[in-house]
Design a protein around this motif. Sequence first.
Motif, PDB file in Angstrom:
ATOM      1  N   ARG A 515      48.329  32.805  36.844  1.00 34.90           N
ATOM      2  CA  ARG A 515      47.125  32.772  37.671  1.00 34.90           C
ATOM      3  C   ARG A 515      47.229  33.638  38.913  1.00 34.90           C
ATOM      4  NH1 ARG A 515      43.437  31.095  34.145  1.00 34.90           N
ATOM      5  NH2 ARG A 515      44.083  29.154  33.098  1.00 34.90           N
ATOM      6  N   GLU A 518      48.266  39.854  39.969  1.00 35.64           N
ATOM      7  CA  GLU A 518      47.258  40.791  40.475  1.00 35.64           C
ATOM      8  C   GLU A 518      47.494  42.220  40.015  1.00 35.64           C
ATOM      9  OE1 GLU A 518      47.076  40.497  44.682  1.00 35.64           O
ATOM     10  OE2 GLU A 518      46.246  38.461  44.689  1.00 35.64           O
ATOM     11  N   SER A 534      44.071  38.322  31.162  1.00 36.05           N
ATOM     12  CA  SER A 534      43.867  37.850  32.529  1.00 36.05           C
ATOM     13  C   SER A 534      42.749  38.637  33.200  1.00 36.05           C
ATOM     14  CB  SER A 534      45.171  38.003  33.316  1.00 36.05           C
ATOM     15  OG  SER A 534      44.986  37.608  34.646  1.00 36.05           O
ATOM     16  N   THR A 535      41.807  37.913  33.804  1.00 40.70           N
ATOM     17  CA  THR A 535      40.620  38.553  34.400  1.00 40.70           C
ATOM     18  C   THR A 535      40.667  38.625  35.918  1.00 40.70           C
ATOM     19  OG1 THR A 535      39.494  36.413  34.408  1.00 40.70           O
ATOM     20  CG2 THR A 535      39.197  37.825  32.468  1.00 40.70           C
ATOM     21  N   HIS A 536      41.715  38.152  36.541  1.00 33.83           N
ATOM     22  CA  HIS A 536      41.779  38.159  37.993  1.00 33.83           C
ATOM     23  C   HIS A 536      42.695  39.264  38.514  1.00 33.83           C
ATOM     24  CE1 HIS A 536      44.479  35.128  36.187  1.00 33.83           C
ATOM     25  NE2 HIS A 536      45.402  35.696  36.941  1.00 33.83           N
ATOM     26  N   ARG A 538      43.798  42.833  40.092  1.00 31.58           N
ATOM     27  CA  ARG A 538      43.285  43.821  41.041  1.00 31.58           C
ATOM     28  C   ARG A 538      43.700  45.235  40.669  1.00 31.58           C
ATOM     29  NH1 ARG A 538      44.779  44.360  45.719  1.00 31.58           N
ATOM     30  NH2 ARG A 538      46.741  43.186  45.736  1.00 31.58           N
ATOM     31  N   ASN A 560      37.339  41.685  39.782  1.00 30.38           N
ATOM     32  CA  ASN A 560      38.146  41.922  40.983  1.00 30.38           C
ATOM     33  C   ASN A 560      38.963  43.208  40.901  1.00 30.38           C
ATOM     34  OD1 ASN A 560      37.310  39.441  42.092  1.00 30.38           O
ATOM     35  ND2 ASN A 560      38.915  38.341  40.975  1.00 30.38           N
TER      36      ASN A 560
END
Length: 778
Positions: A515, A518, A534-536, A538, A560
């Motif tokens: 989670r 990045e 994973s969609t979070h 950066r 993001n």
Amino acid sequence: IRAPFSTLKPWWDVFTDYLVLAMLAISIIAGTLLISTDQVVCLPVGRTSIAASGSLAPRPALGPLDGPEHDTTLVSTRRELSAANSRHPTKLDYQQYLYIGQVCYHQALPWHSKYSPYLALLHALLLMVCNNFWFIYPKTSSRIELFLSILRKCFQSPWTTKALSETACQPLEGNLGRMKPCSVQISQPGADSQVEQVSFSNATILDRKDGEQAKALFEKIRTFRAHTEAASLLCWVYVGQTLFKVAKLLAVLGYASSSAGTIAFRHVCQPGLGDLAGHATFSCTHSLAYILQKLLLSYLALVLLSGLVGVYTLYWLLRRPLRKYSFGRASEESSFRAIPNVHNDLAFLLHMADQYDPLCSKRIAIFLSTASESQLLEIRQEHRGDYEELRRQVRRDAWGRLELRLCALPALPQAVYQMADLEVLRLECMAEVKLSAKVAQMEALSELQLHHCPATMEPMALAFLQERLRGLHVQFTDVTKIPSWLYSLKNLHRLHLSSHLCSNVLALESLRELRSLEILLLQTKLTKLPCSMSTHLRQLCIQNDGTKLDALRVLKKMSNLQQLELLCCQLERIPPTVWCLTGLRRLDLRSNGIRSLEKGADFQRLAQLTCLKLWHNRIATLPASIGAAGSLEELVLSHNELDSLPHALFALKRLRHLDLSHNLLHLLPAEIGQLGMLQQLSITGNRIRALPSQLFACLELMSLQLADNALTTVPAEIGRLVLLSRLELTGNPLKSLPLELGCCLLLKETGLSVDNALFETLPSRLWLLQKCPCLACG
């Protein structure tokens, strides 16, 4: 035979040596008898026959007197000659008998009766040399001597004693095969019958000096293994000497058995000395015939036995692969694992040593085991305090962090856990790494890098890394080698995964559990991205090594995402999902074979884009919509096929870095002067003939790269670029340089790149003016 070589002498070679000694004894006894007591005693049995001319006509010498037919002939001959002797007396003096005996010895006796002991001695010596040839041949004896010296050191090393003692004290523990300290219970007599448990630690069994010697022995065996596994000379020499030995024994057995019957006690001799002795025929006896015949038969029996032993040796050599040796049984019986198989000469030497004593290979196996070397390394580090040594290897990386790089070690040094301020730990090409709970002492550790280094860890170590680790770099050639504990690092911030994932996306789907992740860098050969990725993130970087990447719809979910790099993915056009990433700041699409940006290009939606890299593609034209990327500060379009530039390009007022090198440009538009904030401009490798004067209105220019074009002159307006510190003009047909370069006060001699001949045309006062700015430009 030298005693040190007895380790490599199996029972058949030892037995052959004893047979050779028996052959030598027989041949020496027979030869001694021939030299000392051998003689022939002759008596006349007839007289010489006088030819018509009065000269003697001797008869041919008769063969050996054996059999009933010969006895009948001899009796008749004696009767006929007795009548003749009545007219000729048979009395000869002593000297005549000696003379006749010597002559008949050489004429009547077969050569086997006279020379067979000497031939037997020669054959025995040759067999002795042949049986030990590989011990004396220079190219093989050096390897054998080195192997035996290593083997002796293995027997004498305290590390061997420690390994065997701990093997006897403790059973195997799983697949790791780690040795634990051995404990012994000692019962003391008394009323309470107390039991004491004495524990022997590594430090008490092996001191520092012994550890250094064991480490040197590990290195010596590793070098010897690499040297001997490169060839199989020892095996072929031994097979060759065995074949030669068997062939020679068969040959000796063949001719000697046929000659044994020619040795007889009685012989008839006609030496042709009738005028001297008055007799033509003599009956001779060979005094050593009986004993020589018995000795020769004994010798043949030994030869036959040696031949049978040689045939068995050939059977042993051919029935099994002697150029490969496996330590399977040694691994099962010891507490070590990961003992590699050996080949060629080293394998043959171990097979031969097993015939002497199977313990030899077990001693060698201890020093071939990576687990054994790993434990030795741990003990040595405990003794000599490797903390200072490791501390000297700590360096600062590109981000100023303290980094320790360890490469090709058998195990992780225990002193690493004492480095509380270490931030990055990089492990490369290590066979086995196990992180213990001591890793909790490394409070500053934030990144772990594993390059071809399988790693396991204890539960306490994993719990610590789950809380503290922020960066992880894992590189493997096989996806199955990726550690499973990777997906449990809940606080991981940056992950660099390098592996041949191909179409297997299961590993990437598991990353959605991270989670806090990045930054994700993938160096793989993917054909698609999983939908549940994973969609979070950066930052996402995919280096696909030329494999076509499809199914990029998952990018729409990465709201993001601020930096996207799709390198060598064979995209052919900018994926439509990119225009949905409204928060994107940096976009790099290098080496994708992109031909056009016209279709679907919507730079207006990328309002926050500051860096766009489309280098190493096949772009021929730029769309007018590129001017809508108003926030763009860096644009890299090098190594494409651009022959013109749209006017909308120069509407990017914030552009600071523009790279148009290695294209097909013939003209630099005058609108270039509108880029007032431009600091770096590169048009190297184009076909530009002249520079527009408006270019020198970009007063912020610090780097101007104009190499490999068709420029014939440099405008004098270049003196306006007072911030210019780097200028490249090589590969242009320039004849001179303007003196106004002296006004570019930051342009030093090292920052100016021109052809040598053109550089010499500059006046020396130009650099003097730069040193004294008050004299420059009036």
